[in-house]
Write a protein that holds these residues in place. Structure first.
Motif, mmCIF file in Angstrom:
data_model
loop_
_atom_site.group_PDB
_atom_site.id
_atom_site.type_symbol
_atom_site.label_atom_id
_atom_site.label_comp_id
_atom_site.label_asym_id
_atom_site.label_seq_id
_atom_site.Cartn_x
_atom_site.Cartn_y
_atom_site.Cartn_z
ATOM 1 N N VAL A 46 0.525 -1.186 -0.254
ATOM 2 C CA VAL A 46 -0.538 0.169 0.101
ATOM 3 C C VAL A 46 0.988 1.156 0.015
ATOM 4 O O VAL A 46 1.290 1.403 1.012
ATOM 5 N N GLU A 48 1.286 5.436 0.109
ATOM 6 C CA GLU A 48 0.718 5.988 0.588
ATOM 7 C C GLU A 48 1.038 7.381 -0.333
ATOM 8 O O GLU A 48 2.481 7.539 -0.025
ATOM 9 N N ASP A 50 0.595 12.008 0.368
ATOM 10 C CA ASP A 50 0.078 12.649 0.810
ATOM 11 C C ASP A 50 -1.210 12.360 2.012
ATOM 12 O O ASP A 50 -2.018 13.433 2.594
ATOM 13 N N GLY A 51 -0.901 11.228 2.813
ATOM 14 C CA GLY A 51 -1.560 10.733 3.546
ATOM 15 C C GLY A 51 -2.540 9.978 3.034
ATOM 16 O O GLY A 51 -3.766 9.549 3.888
ATOM 17 N N VAL A 52 -2.485 9.679 1.742
ATOM 18 C CA VAL A 52 -3.954 8.897 0.762
ATOM 19 C C VAL A 52 -3.016 7.534 0.933
ATOM 20 O O VAL A 52 -2.671 7.699 -0.197
ATOM 21 N N ALA A 53 -4.032 6.137 1.450
ATOM 22 C CA ALA A 53 -3.475 4.969 0.694
ATOM 23 C C ALA A 53 -3.735 4.303 -0.357
ATOM 24 O O ALA A 53 -5.207 4.563 -0.554
ATOM 25 N N TYR A 54 -3.262 4.071 -0.838
ATOM 26 C CA TYR A 54 -4.049 3.263 -2.491
ATOM 27 C C TYR A 54 -3.900 1.602 -2.310
ATOM 28 O O TYR A 54 -2.755 1.314 -1.912
ATOM 29 N N TYR A 81 -12.299 0.757 5.453
ATOM 30 C CA TYR A 81 -11.895 2.205 4.616
ATOM 31 C C TYR A 81 -13.209 1.561 3.892
ATOM 32 O O TYR A 81 -13.454 0.897 3.203
ATOM 33 N N TYR A 98 3.818 2.527 -6.159
ATOM 34 C CA TYR A 98 3.966 1.649 -6.220
ATOM 35 C C TYR A 98 4.816 1.212 -6.243
ATOM 36 O O TYR A 98 5.456 0.120 -5.029
ATOM 37 N N ALA A 123 -8.294 4.707 -4.195
ATOM 38 C CA ALA A 123 -8.079 5.178 -2.722
ATOM 39 C C ALA A 123 -9.089 4.698 -1.789
ATOM 40 O O ALA A 123 -9.580 4.684 -2.365
ATOM 41 N N THR A 125 -10.010 5.831 1.818
ATOM 42 C CA THR A 125 -11.105 6.499 2.344
ATOM 43 C C THR A 125 -11.147 5.562 4.090
ATOM 44 O O THR A 125 -11.966 5.524 3.822
#
Length: 128
Positions: A46, A48, A50-54, A81, A98, A123, A125
């Motif tokens: 995973v 990340e 800018d603080g967003v996990a993908y 999520y 990635y 993404a 959330t």
């Protein structure tokens, strides 16, 4: 969309070991299957940004991708999520982050499926 089916050993043995021991920084994604509504567990790396996990599908339109499209409520390790698929035009930066994390193992998948459109990206959330 294309799909690269994993070999038997990878699907039945290695993936379970990877999730149990965190091999290669792998984490456990849990999704609900479309037909049986049972849990499907998948090892994922995973990135990340800018603080967003993908989530990135290295093998194309896999079963877990189809399951997430049908029910975007997922669990990563023990956190819930909601997954939102990125348009193809927005995938490149996530895929670029990635690939070094996942290592050389995934390079063969990009040689076989070279277009970013072949690699769904979601993404994550945090769920309310």
């Amino acid at each position: 969309m294309a799909y690269l089916k994993p070999p038997w050993f990878t699907a039945r043995v290695f993936n379970r070991l990877a999730m149990s021991f965190g091999i290669g920084g792998c984490r456990t994604l849990t999704v609900t299957t479309r037909s049986t509504k049972r849990e499907q567990r998948i090892p994922v790396v995973v990135p990340e940004i800018d603080g967003v996990a993908y989530l990135v599908s290295t093998r194309g339109e896999s079963e877990w991708v189809r399951n997430v499209r049908a029910d975007p409520n997922v669990t990563l390790d023990d956190r819930r999520y909601v997954a939102t698929e990125l348009p193809t035009a927005d995938r490149a930066p996530v895929i670029a982050a990635y690939r070094p994390l996942a290592g050389k193992v995934v390079e063969a998948y990009w040689r076989q499926l070279p277009d970013d459109a072949d690699h769904p990206v979601f993404a994550l959330t945090p769920a309310p």
